[in-house]
Design an enzyme around this catalytic site. Structure first.
Site, PDB file in Angstrom:
ATOM      1  N   ASP A  34       0.811  -1.222   0.000  1.00 47.37           N
ATOM      2  CA  ASP A  34       0.000   0.000   0.000  1.00 47.37           C
ATOM      3  C   ASP A  34       0.844   1.272   0.000  1.00 47.37           C
ATOM      4  O   ASP A  34       0.662   2.152   0.847  1.00 47.37           O
ATOM      5  CB  ASP A  34      -0.920   0.022   1.230  1.00 47.37           C
ATOM      6  CG  ASP A  34      -1.657  -1.289   1.443  1.00 47.37           C
ATOM      7  OD1 ASP A  34      -2.144  -1.850   0.452  1.00 47.37           O
ATOM      8  OD2 ASP A  34      -1.745  -1.735   2.603  1.00 47.37           O
ATOM      9  N   GLU A 208     -11.690   0.213  -3.527  1.00 41.10           N
ATOM     10  CA  GLU A 208     -11.018   0.713  -2.334  1.00 41.10           C
ATOM     11  C   GLU A 208      -9.802   1.532  -2.748  1.00 41.10           C
ATOM     12  O   GLU A 208      -9.619   1.848  -3.929  1.00 41.10           O
ATOM     13  CB  GLU A 208     -10.623  -0.447  -1.415  1.00 41.10           C
ATOM     14  CG  GLU A 208      -9.728  -1.491  -2.064  1.00 41.10           C
ATOM     15  CD  GLU A 208      -9.367  -2.618  -1.110  1.00 41.10           C
ATOM     16  OE1 GLU A 208      -9.753  -2.563   0.063  1.00 41.10           O
ATOM     17  OE2 GLU A 208      -8.665  -3.545  -1.546  1.00 41.10           O
TER      18      GLU A 208
END
Length: 448
Positions: A34, A208
């Site tokens: 991420d 997301e």
């Protein structure tokens, strides 16, 4: 923001911190995922989440397990410094202890401070279950960061992303089934408007990880989306930070090996755009332990994002005096050449190039020889029967830079050989066994 430390102390501190080098993945001594990349004071800082292996009393077996955050930085996208842990779960007042849910973060600079946004499981669940998003504040991009005592009110979800518009207005984006956005107050700690759903995105499949940026007056909302079984990276555009958005398409396809997630950020640095993302390179059988990558990103003349093809080579130049990891190749022969872990019991040790056939070869681009007068090459290799390896410049017909004889044996050897020609500037390395030579495995190549 100027550093409060003398310049020479900053340089010394960077030199003493753990180092990593460009090539994908560009962090190989721990799991990372991420990645949010930001440019502060001419240097790139990457704020990823930190995957660890779950175990008894440590997270949920078979799931994502994260307890803290590191920050990494680079001035050239080649040499990376690990600045260590900046936030950890059990030192945040509102986070449930030992919850191991410190998921994808972000960090921005405003008004002399760095604001680090992160999701986690809260202690207090009276307002409902699920993640909350908190903020930690620092005066340096590497910390120390001081967590706020409470998460941001009226925000429930994961994957915070903050975008500061040219007019100075800051926006917070996050996800929880849908993707949401709202304006932030000037203090960067509270919402200034009620959350709104960015409802123009695909209705089917998980969405997301929003990341918003602006280019030439167009606002790009980029996000991972599960259209089938695994996430691919898509984007939508708008004339306004909060939409309405128009879906434009895919700019990175699903993982060819089945890694379920992807999560990314996009920056412009030294007049080139880059995509930071992740894959499970160091954990091919378990896609909850991931590693961050970096590749160049380009736009079409009409502003569309050109699809990014993942590479092992990554970006930036590798100095000839560094260890050039040929296994992070630019090109590999279709037959007789392969990549394998050096040690399957310790995959943080990296990979090796296996040249098993007479026509096998590997090419590694972007080696910076500079103007220095290098005289020797060291090849770390092993060959059971012995082999002779040719190192050429720029391709199979390029000049021979060195001829290295690898003695027979079953243990790794560092073999030094003289250069047969000089090299300056930037070149590709083309490495292959001689003629019908025996198989050879290579770890790295370094020049002196």
């Amino acid at each position: 923001m100027p550093s409060k430390f003398p310049f020479w102390l900053t340089v010394l501190a960077l030199f003493l911190l753990p180092r990593a080098y460009a090539q994908n993945p560009f962090i190989t001594n721990q799991f990372t995922a991420d990645p949010t990349a930001r440019v502060f004071n001419g240097r790139v800082y990457v704020y990823p989440s930190h995957d660890i292996r779950c175990g008894p009393g440590r997270g949920r077996s078979g799931w994502f397990c994260m307890e803290d955050y590191h920050v990494f930085s680079s001035a050239n996208l080649t040499d990376w410094t690990d600045h260590g842990v900046i936030v950890t779960q059990n030192k945040v007042p509102w986070v449930q202890p030992d919850s191991y849910a410190m998921w994808a973060p972000d960090c921005v600079f405003r008004n002399g401070h760095y604001y680090f946004y992160f999701p986690a499981t809260p202690r207090d669940t009276t307002g409902g279950k699920g993640f909350r998003i908190g903020v930690a504040v620092a005066t340096q991009p590497t910390g120390p960061f001081v967590p706020q005592p409470q998460p941001i009110a009226d925000v429930r979800g994961i994957d915070p992303n903050v975008f500061i518009n040219k007019d100075g207005q800051a926006y917070l984006y996050w996800s929880q089934g849908n993707i949401y956005g709202a304006k932030l107050k000037d203090n960067m700690l509270e919402l200034a408007t009620a959350p709104q759903t960015l409802g123009e995105l695909p209705a089917k499949g998980l969405k997301e990880g929003p990341f918003v940026f602006e280019r030439n007056g167009t606002y790009y909302l980029t996000y991972p989306h599960v259209a089938n079984k695994t996430e691919r990276l898509e984007y939508a555009t708008s004339a306004s930070p909060l939409g309405p958005f128009t879906v434009q398409g895919v700019f990175m396809d699903e993982s060819p090996t089945g890694c379920w997630t992807n999560h990314h950020s996009i920056i412009e640095f030294n007049r080139q755009w880059y995509l930071f993302y992740h894959h499970n390179d160091l954990s091919p059988q378990f896609d909850k332990n991931r590693s961050i990558r970096l590749d160049s990103l380009f736009f079409e003349p009409d502003g569309r994002i050109r699809k990014v093809m993942p590479t092992l080579r990554g970006v930036g130049l590798t100095a000839a005096r560094q260890k050039n990891q040929l296994d992070r190749y630019s090109r590999l022969s279709p037959g007789g050449a392969s990549i394998a872990f050096l040690d399957t019991a310790n995959r943080f040790g990296g990979w090796k190039t296996v040249l098993a056939g007479p026509q096998s070869w590997v090419q590694y681009n972007g080696v910076a020889f500079g103007g220095s007068k290098l005289k020797t090459v060291t090849l770390r290799a092993v060959s059971a029967a012995g082999a002779t390896v040719y190192i050429r410049l720029d391709g199979p017909r390029g000049p021979v830079l060195a001829r290295v004889t690898v003695p027979s044996g079953r243990g790794w050897q560092d073999i030094k050989a003289p250069l047969t020609t000089s090299a300056s500037g930037t070149h590709a390395l083309f490495v292959a066994p001689q003629g019908n030579g025996a198989a050879v495995e290579i770890d790295w190549v370094r020049f002196e």
